[in-house]
Design a protein around this motif. Structure first.
Motif, PDB file in Angstrom:
ATOM      1  N   PRO B 259      94.342 -32.130 -62.748  1.00 34.21           N
ATOM      2  CA  PRO B 259      94.508 -33.570 -62.494  1.00 34.21           C
ATOM      3  C   PRO B 259      96.122 -34.126 -62.668  1.00 34.21           C
ATOM      4  O   PRO B 259      96.430 -34.942 -62.072  1.00 34.21           O
ATOM      5  CB  PRO B 259      93.600 -34.664 -63.291  1.00 34.21           C
ATOM      6  CG  PRO B 259      92.609 -33.449 -63.600  1.00 34.21           C
ATOM      7  CD  PRO B 259      93.210 -32.252 -63.682  1.00 34.21           C
ATOM      8  N   ASN B 260      96.552 -33.570 -63.831  1.00 33.81           N
ATOM      9  CA  ASN B 260      98.069 -34.112 -64.101  1.00 33.81           C
ATOM     10  C   ASN B 260      99.135 -33.292 -63.455  1.00 33.81           C
ATOM     11  O   ASN B 260     100.219 -33.250 -63.650  1.00 33.81           O
ATOM     12  CB  ASN B 260      98.458 -34.360 -65.378  1.00 33.81           C
ATOM     13  CG  ASN B 260      97.895 -32.963 -66.480  1.00 33.81           C
ATOM     14  OD1 ASN B 260      97.453 -32.021 -65.636  1.00 33.81           O
ATOM     15  ND2 ASN B 260      98.100 -32.947 -67.662  1.00 33.81           N
ATOM     16  N   ASP B 261      98.759 -32.420 -62.478  1.00 34.17           N
ATOM     17  CA  ASP B 261      99.702 -31.645 -61.682  1.00 34.17           C
ATOM     18  C   ASP B 261     100.863 -32.618 -61.092  1.00 34.17           C
ATOM     19  O   ASP B 261     100.367 -33.499 -60.686  1.00 34.17           O
ATOM     20  CB  ASP B 261      99.130 -30.800 -60.703  1.00 34.17           C
ATOM     21  CG  ASP B 261      98.506 -29.569 -61.118  1.00 34.17           C
ATOM     22  OD1 ASP B 261      98.869 -29.177 -62.462  1.00 34.17           O
ATOM     23  OD2 ASP B 261      97.783 -28.768 -60.487  1.00 34.17           O
ATOM     24  N   LYS B 262     102.181 -32.231 -61.266  1.00 38.20           N
ATOM     25  CA  LYS B 262     103.153 -32.833 -60.247  1.00 38.20           C
ATOM     26  C   LYS B 262     102.863 -32.655 -59.084  1.00 38.20           C
ATOM     27  O   LYS B 262     102.474 -31.481 -58.498  1.00 38.20           O
ATOM     28  CB  LYS B 262     104.555 -32.142 -60.545  1.00 38.20           C
ATOM     29  CG  LYS B 262     105.018 -32.840 -61.825  1.00 38.20           C
ATOM     30  CD  LYS B 262     106.615 -32.079 -61.816  1.00 38.20           C
ATOM     31  CE  LYS B 262     107.173 -32.537 -63.566  1.00 38.20           C
ATOM     32  NZ  LYS B 262     108.586 -31.662 -63.286  1.00 38.20           N
ATOM     33  N   GLU B 263     102.862 -33.773 -58.185  1.00 35.77           N
ATOM     34  CA  GLU B 263     102.512 -33.572 -56.716  1.00 35.77           C
ATOM     35  C   GLU B 263     104.115 -33.933 -55.725  1.00 35.77           C
ATOM     36  O   GLU B 263     104.007 -34.157 -54.748  1.00 35.77           O
ATOM     37  CB  GLU B 263     101.665 -34.492 -56.370  1.00 35.77           C
ATOM     38  CG  GLU B 263     100.156 -33.970 -56.901  1.00 35.77           C
ATOM     39  CD  GLU B 263      99.192 -34.741 -56.659  1.00 35.77           C
ATOM     40  OE1 GLU B 263      99.282 -36.061 -56.078  1.00 35.77           O
ATOM     41  OE2 GLU B 263      98.122 -34.558 -56.555  1.00 35.77           O
TER      42      GLU B 263
END
Ligand SMILES: Cc1cc2nc3c(=O)[nH]c(=O)nc-3n(C[C@H](O)[C@H](O)[C@H](O)COP(=O)(O)OP(=O)(O)OC[C@H]3O[C@@H](n4cnc5c(N)ncnc54)[C@H](O)[C@@H]3O)c2cc1C
Ligand code: SF4
Ligand code: SF4
Ligand code: SF4
Ligand code: SF4
Ligand code: SF4
Lengths: 667, 267
Positions: B259-263
């Motif tokens: 969920p906290n992956d950089k996008e």
């Protein structure tokens, strides 16, 4: 040899206004393998469909391309028409000339050229289509309702009354949700508990409902009709069968100073407690974090006083493994508290409270027995200020949406106050009054006209304390943004409704989408408001967005109907547009090398392992295998697999490739 | 190197392993991989700065697996390849014995997977310095210059697939380039097809390349194709803060989502 039929639709004028449909049909008709090509005003109409059925027979078609609107709209219509014409429905494709062409371009030759290109890709694709058969999967006719607020209760009762089994999971010790905390309810001012508790009891007594309180969903696997859910039943430290609910333990527990959640921290409770008198089930639980025995290893007074010896200090959590056919999510909402507002003192001032706290003060069963007393000194406030939109509609606070319920409950609060404190003055700061709903605006007018609540249109910039009074500073925008200052004894914030804690975690376990505010997302904002994007999982109540009781209840019944409809079939039919991992002859068995990256990438947990064994039982190769009941045909695994061992039926690599090549080639 | 030879002999003699994979000097002095199954031959094992080939590539080959349990001479890149292959379920640690060699050429005592894990944990896992410098040079070019550079380099490619054969992570039984239904990558060696092949190979190794440089070394026409995969190693680290081959349980960054992956790379 392929014999393709192409049917170009005008969609009234939607397509023909900018695309020369006649030219499209004519040009396509000249392509190799196109046996028949025609145009018609409305392909989806009865005569339009008949045109397809007749052409299939007459021209012995092996594939059909309907060049019309988005397949989202009419693909089922045309597939069915093909089936009735004697062609496998999956040999029918749609070329989207409306959304992808006529609606987005002006009338000219290039637009028609583009339309021709779109149709050509589908002609090339359909040549490679294969006849597919629908997939059948069984249905487990037991529903799970997660969350026992009014929405969950309504859904559970409605499903149970259709004769199906329901399992309800509530994480707190009692069902009832926020409605159990409310005093009286708008727009009728009937007592919340009085209308809620009969429903709660009905749940407890219903032969088709199994209730697990103090329980949470641990994991969810499987798919529509066939979910496997693990539920953690937290230890209540109690033998629920032995306990008679006499309540002696709760009166003797020496630990009495724990802020009472049900009273929103305005009262105290013991470590072994029943959250409120009408709780269902009416059995206590031990709050292990605050129990002297669990902290210090000594006490056990409850065990000593219990007449039926029902206390179980060493009870472990229990994991239940349940087979479920459909899930209704009804986990409700939470509200922001006063500490979210630096401008109103960060929750430092005792007499600035939130709406739920006011509900408890106004409630006959509350900490003040229904007398409006302010928390700091128990005085009855003579001047009270209600601030609507506290946090809501405030992008600066990260909450751009309207919480929907606050306008109404603020009017209710002001009214209740006036009914209880006749000589008192009630002021409401508001941005707009949103009172759409049956008898809602009349209700607000009553507050203003009959109960003389002073409505001031404007925001409050700050609240601070001076000489034991709360100074509320704001503007009155109807008086030309004039500064107003009200000296109040108590302030009630109608704080924003937010997603319930743990909503994101649950959404991830369920594999359903949620929005940026962590509210559960519906499959379509208009046409599928109770469905989620995961088949077999439905939404009810405020877990989707803040909503009032009538809305929550109607949606809950809607979700129940969806479940009942699902359970009315013994088998489900699914589109066979699923992925497959190839199989080859031994010793390779498949070009899959078993890296299982596809397994972690699949958003629907549809990928399993298949072992190939030699005669002696030794596993010689392990490769990926798609569970066709679970696969949604999203194609993510296809794109990821390096060795190109996965293909998507109906959208195979060769088909997609043929479409691309068609675009690159001259015709 | 006596230690290595002694250990290899011991493992073969007491039948802990059936074969030792290491390096030896051939008749002309060129270093080559050695597959030793007779303890008497273990004396030919060498280890010095010429021993750079990533031997892990053999671990997935059916004909090598067939030989039995394998002891493998492992510098850091080999150990990381082994981790990667375990995490991608291609081998299991039980099938091998790791004869670890430190950066200064000393035989390590890798008793089990956790010791190897410990060694990897305390090593520098970023791209080797000499490649970092080359990458930095390339970074200075404008996009147009970069494109020109690669066009020129890749035009030399003869599609021999030595780069693929040399890479331990290219273990597919059927590589995409061998798929002809449809023919994703053109067979001919031409500008377009070569570019397709190299983009594909680089993407397949994104988040999986352990920066050994073997692909570039294997290329008979001297294309620095390792710089493509190493650049992606940098990129993956920038975005997801992970290096490949760092744990037996690691999930491939390209196939997992947090969920906290950089996008920020989504345009
Ligand atoms: C101050 C205030 C006053 C209001 N006054 C009125 C009124 O007068 N009239 C009116 O119509 N509406 C009123 N409302 C709105 C009303 O409270 C809601 O419409 C209603 O409570 C929504 O019901 P629900 O079941 O969707 O959610 P909730 O009442 O929030 O119930 C959700 C339930 O799910 C449980 N749960 C949460 N997460 C999990 C989980 N992960 N697993 C298991 N269980 C879980 C919770 O413990 C809870 O029991 C008011 C709201 C507030 C804040
Ligand atoms: S990604 Fe491809 S090779 Fe890997 S397990 Fe899945 S199907 Fe097999
Ligand atoms: S197509 Fe999508 S849903 Fe189906 S197996 Fe592949 S990734 Fe999973
Ligand atoms: S290039 Fe890709 S498909 Fe080919 S062997 Fe390497 S990882 Fe497998
Ligand atoms: S450097 Fe080349 S050979 Fe080494 S792991 Fe990376 S891609 Fe494979
Ligand atoms: S080794 Fe060199 S020439 Fe051979 S395919 Fe790779 S880049 Fe091309």
């Amino acid at each position: 040899m392929a014999r393709i039929g192409v049917f170009v639709c005008h969609c009234g004028e939607n397509i023909s206004a900018t695309v020369d449909c006649g030219k499209v049909a004519e040009t396509i008709g000249n392509l190799k393998h196109v046996a028949y090509s025609t145009e018609y005003k409305y392909m989806c109409s009865d005569p339009g469909q008949t045109l397809i059925k007749d052409a299939i027979k007459e021209h012995n078609l092996t594939g059909v391309v309907v060049s019309a609107c988005s397949p989202r709209m009419h693909e089922p219509t045309f597939r069915k028409a093909c089936a009735e014409g004697g062609l496998n429905p999956f040999l029918c494709e749609m070329a989207n000339l409306r959304e992808h062409c006529s609606w987005v371009h002006e009338k000219n030759e290039l637009t028609t050229e583009k339309a021709i290109d779109i149709v050509r890709t589908q002609v090339e694709k359909v040549k490679l289509n294969s006849a597919l058969q629908p997939i059948k999967v069984p249905v487990t006719k037991t529903a799970m309702v997660i969350g026992g607020g009014i929405a969950g209760i309504q859904s559970a009762l409605d499903i149970a009354n259709t004769g199906h089994k329901v399992i309800m999971i509530e994480r707190s010790p009692s069902i009832g949700g926020h409605m159990s905390q409310l005093s009286e309810t708008f727009p009728t001012l009937d007592c919340s508990q009085c209308i809620l508790t009969p429903r709660m009891v009905e749940v407890a007594q219903h032969p088709n409902i199994t209730l697990y309180t103090y329980a949470e969903v641990e994991s969810v696997e499987g798919f529509i009709g066939n979910f496997k859910v693990k539920v953690r039943k937290k230890a209540k430290s109690l033998d629920e069968k032995a306990c008679t609910g006499c309540g002696l333990c709760t009166t003797k527990c020496p630990q009495k100073k724990i802020p009472n959640e049900f009273e929103q921290g305005m009262g105290m409770r013991p470590a072994i407690y029943v959250p409120f008198p009408q709780a269902v089930p009416n059995r206590p639980v031990i709050d292990r974090e605050n129990c002297t025995y669990y902290i210090k290893g000594k006490c056990k007074i409850c065990e000593i006083v219990c007449p039926t010896k029902a206390i179980r200090f060493d009870q472990p959590d229990e994991i239940l493994e349940l087979e479920i056919g459909a899930i209704v999510v009804a986990t409700g909402f939470d509200i922001k508290h006063a500490d979210f507002f630096p401008e109103y003192g960060h929750g430092r001032y005792k007499d600035i409270i939130d709406g739920l706290q006011f509900e408890r003060l106004a409630s006959a069963s509350g900490p003040t027995a229904g007398v409006i007393k302010r928390p700091s000194d128990g005085e009855i406030p003579k001047n009270i200020v209600f601030i609507a939109c506290a946090g809501s509609r405030d992008p600066a606070k990260g909450i751009a949406y309207c919480s929907k319920i606050c306008c109404m409950y603020t009017a209710k609060h002001a009214m209740l106050y006036k009914h209880k404190v006749h000589e008192g003055k009630a002021h409401v700061f508001y941005m707009d009054i949103r009172s759409g709903g049956k008898n809602y605006d009349e209700f607000v007018r009553r507050a203003i006209e009959e109960d003389h609540v002073n409505y001031i249109r404007g925001r409050v910039s700050t609240v601070f304390e001076r000489d034991g009074k709360l100074i509320v500073k704001g503007v009155d925008t109807l008086l030309g943004a004039q500064q107003v200052e009200i000296v109040a004894d108590m302030v009630v914030l109608a704080t924003a409704g937010v997603a319930s804690s743990g909503a994101e975690d649950l959404a991830q376990k369920l594999h359903v989408s949620y929005d940026s505010h962590k509210f559960f997302a519906e499959a379509h904002p208009k046409l599928k408001p109770v469905e989620t994007n995961t088949a077999g999982i439905f939404l009810a109540g405020a877990c989707q967005n803040p909503k009032d009781i009538p809305d929550a209840v109607s949606q809950a019944s809607g979700a129940a109907v969806k479940v009942a409809a699902l359970f009315s079939q013994s088998e489900l039919t699914r589109e066979p547009l699923v992925a497959i991992v190839n199989r080859t002859s031994p010793p390779t068995y498949s070009t899959c090398v078993g890296c299982f990256m596809c397994q972690s990438v699949c958003p629907y947990q549809a990928i399993e392992r298949e072992e190939f064994k030699a005669r002696d039982g030794k596993v010689v190769k392990t490769v990926a295998k798609i569970n066709e009941g679970l696969c949604q045909g999203c194609g993510t695994c296809v794109a990821l697999c390096r060795s190109k061992s996965i293909d998507l039926l109906g959208y195979s690599n060769t088909q997609v490739y043929a479409e691309v090549v068609a675009l690159l080639n001259e015709y | 190197m006596d230690n290595l030879i002694l250990r290899a002999k011991e493992l073969l003699e007491n039948k802990t392993v059936q074969v030792v994979i290491g390096y030896e000097a051939g008749p002309t002095g060129v270093v080559r991989p050695a597959f030793i199954s007779d303890p008497a031959n273990a004396d030919s094992l060498i280890y010095d700065e010429r021993c750079v080939q990533n031997l892990a590539v053999y671990l997935t080959k059916p004909e090598v697996k067939h030989l039995g349990r394998i002891a493998i001479v492992s510098s850091l890149p080999v150990m990381r390849s082994i981790m990667m292959l375990i995490s991608e379920q291609q081998i299991s640690y039980d099938e091998i014995v790791v004869l670890g060699i430190s950066a200064d050429g000393v035989l390590l005592d890798i008793a089990d997977l956790s010791v190897m894990q410990g060694y990897i944990d305390k090593s520098d896992l970023s791209n080797p310095v000499k490649y970092k410098e080359l990458l930095a040079e390339l970074k200075k070019l404008t996009p147009a210059e970069k494109f020109e550079y690669w066009q020129k380099e890749l035009s030399k490619c003869i599609k021999c697939y030595a780069c693929r054969q040399a890479c331990p992570m290219c273990y597919c039984t059927r590589c995409t380039v061998e798929v002809n239904q449809p023919q994703w990558i053109s067979v001919q060696s031409n500008a377009h097809g070569n570019m397709e092949w190299h983009i594909l190979r680089a993407m397949h190794l994104a988040g999986r390349c352990i920066s050994c440089g073997e692909c570039g070394r294997a290329c008979p026409v001297g294309i620095p194709c390792h710089l493509l995969t190493m650049h992606l190693t940098d990129q993956v680290y920038n975005y997801f803060k992970v290096y490949a081959g760092t744990s037996e349980k690691m999930n491939s960054v390209m196939s997992t989502y947090e969920p906290n992956d950089k996008e920020s790379f989504i345009v």
